[in-house]
Design a protein around this motif. Structure first.
Motif, PDB file in Angstrom:
ATOM      1  N   HIS A 185      -7.555  -2.369  -2.423  1.00  0.00           N
ATOM      2  CA  HIS A 185      -6.120  -2.589  -2.173  1.00  0.00           C
ATOM      3  C   HIS A 185      -5.779  -2.433  -0.688  1.00  0.00           C
ATOM      4  N   HIS A 215      -3.416   9.493   1.711  1.00  0.00           N
ATOM      5  CA  HIS A 215      -2.571   8.465   2.335  1.00  0.00           C
ATOM      6  C   HIS A 215      -1.630   9.082   3.369  1.00  0.00           C
ATOM      7  N   HIS A 274       0.834  -1.202   0.000  1.00  0.00           N
ATOM      8  CA  HIS A 274       0.000   0.000   0.000  1.00  0.00           C
ATOM      9  C   HIS A 274       0.871   1.255   0.000  1.00  0.00           C
ATOM     10  N   ASP A 276      -9.320   4.362   4.336  1.00  0.00           N
ATOM     11  CA  ASP A 276      -9.182   3.922   2.947  1.00  0.00           C
ATOM     12  C   ASP A 276     -10.046   2.681   2.725  1.00  0.00           C
ATOM     13  N   TRP A 285     -13.333   6.551   0.245  1.00  0.00           N
ATOM     14  CA  TRP A 285     -12.863   6.732   1.608  1.00  0.00           C
ATOM     15  C   TRP A 285     -14.041   7.197   2.472  1.00  0.00           C
TER      16      TRP A 285
HETATM   17 MN    MN Z   1      -5.000   3.346  -0.640  1.00  0.00          MN
END
Ligand code: MN
Length: 206
Positions: free
Chosen positions: A164, A76, A28, A160, A125
């Motif tokens: 992924h 992120h 990630h 998130d 998100w």
């Molecule tokens: Mn992500």
């Protein structure tokens, strides 16, 4: 010279186990987040070149690339600090009071947040944010990295929900990932952000 750089994780890859595996954190951060940093730098450079040369035919694509990648990088950057290897924190002090003011209780907030997470269609998100105009906590379902947002809101905690972020650990069971994530939320970091964003000049931030 690139404008944006990939920040280091504030902990080891495996610090969030057993709730999020080291393998996910490695991929990630090192692959996905790195790609957004690269994409944001590229878009800025291409926009500069397009403006300078007058060759502006790709403006729409460049704007989409900039918004997507820069938002991916910012999200992120906040998200890593929103988590901690110190398990099972809860909100305290003024942030706790603000959550209770808006959502009735921390449990009520968790219930609502989980429903928001479950309902996000596609990639996105879930966000707990400070709204500078109403001077209040608000929740947001963010589409992709950047959609469905009013301007000048500041994330305190975001989660998130792209596949992924959890598929290696939880397969398709997003709800279990969200329930696990409560154990590793860094409420101290959220409180710090809460204190800082309330001091932003709200006349400008409106
Ligand atoms: Mn992500």
């Amino acid at each position: 010279m690139p404008i944006y750089t990939l920040p280091d994780l504030p902990y080891d890859y495996s610090a969030l186990e057993p709730y999020v595996s080291g393998k996910i954190m490695e991929l990630h951060h090192d692959k996905h987040h790195a790609a957004y940093v690269k994409g944001a730098n590229q878009a800025l450079e291409q926009i500069h070149d397009a403006a300078e040369s007058g060759n502006t035919g790709a403006a729409n694509m460049l704007e989409k690339n900039l918004a997507f990648n820069l938002a991916g990088h910012k999200n992120h950057t906040v998200f890593w600090n929103n988590m901690t290897g110190t398990k099972d924190e809860e909100p305290l002090g003024e942030l706790k009071a603000a959550i209770e003011d808006q959502f009735g209780s921390f449990e009520g907030f968790q219930r609502y947040f989980e429903a928001m997470c479950a309902g996000i269609q596609g990639s996105g998100w879930a966000v707990l944010a400070w709204d500078s105009l109403g001077e209040k906590l608000i929740t947001l379902q963010m589409y992709d990295h950047q959609g469905n947002l009013p301007l000048t809101v500041f994330p305190l905690v975001l989660l998130d929900l792209w596949e992924h972020a959890y598929y290696l650990d939880y397969l398709n069971v997003r709800a279990d990932y969200v329930k696990s994530w409560w154990h590793i939320v860094n409420w101290e970091d959220a409180s710090k952000r809460f204190d800082e964003v309330r001091n932003i000049n709200t006349v400008l931030a409106k």
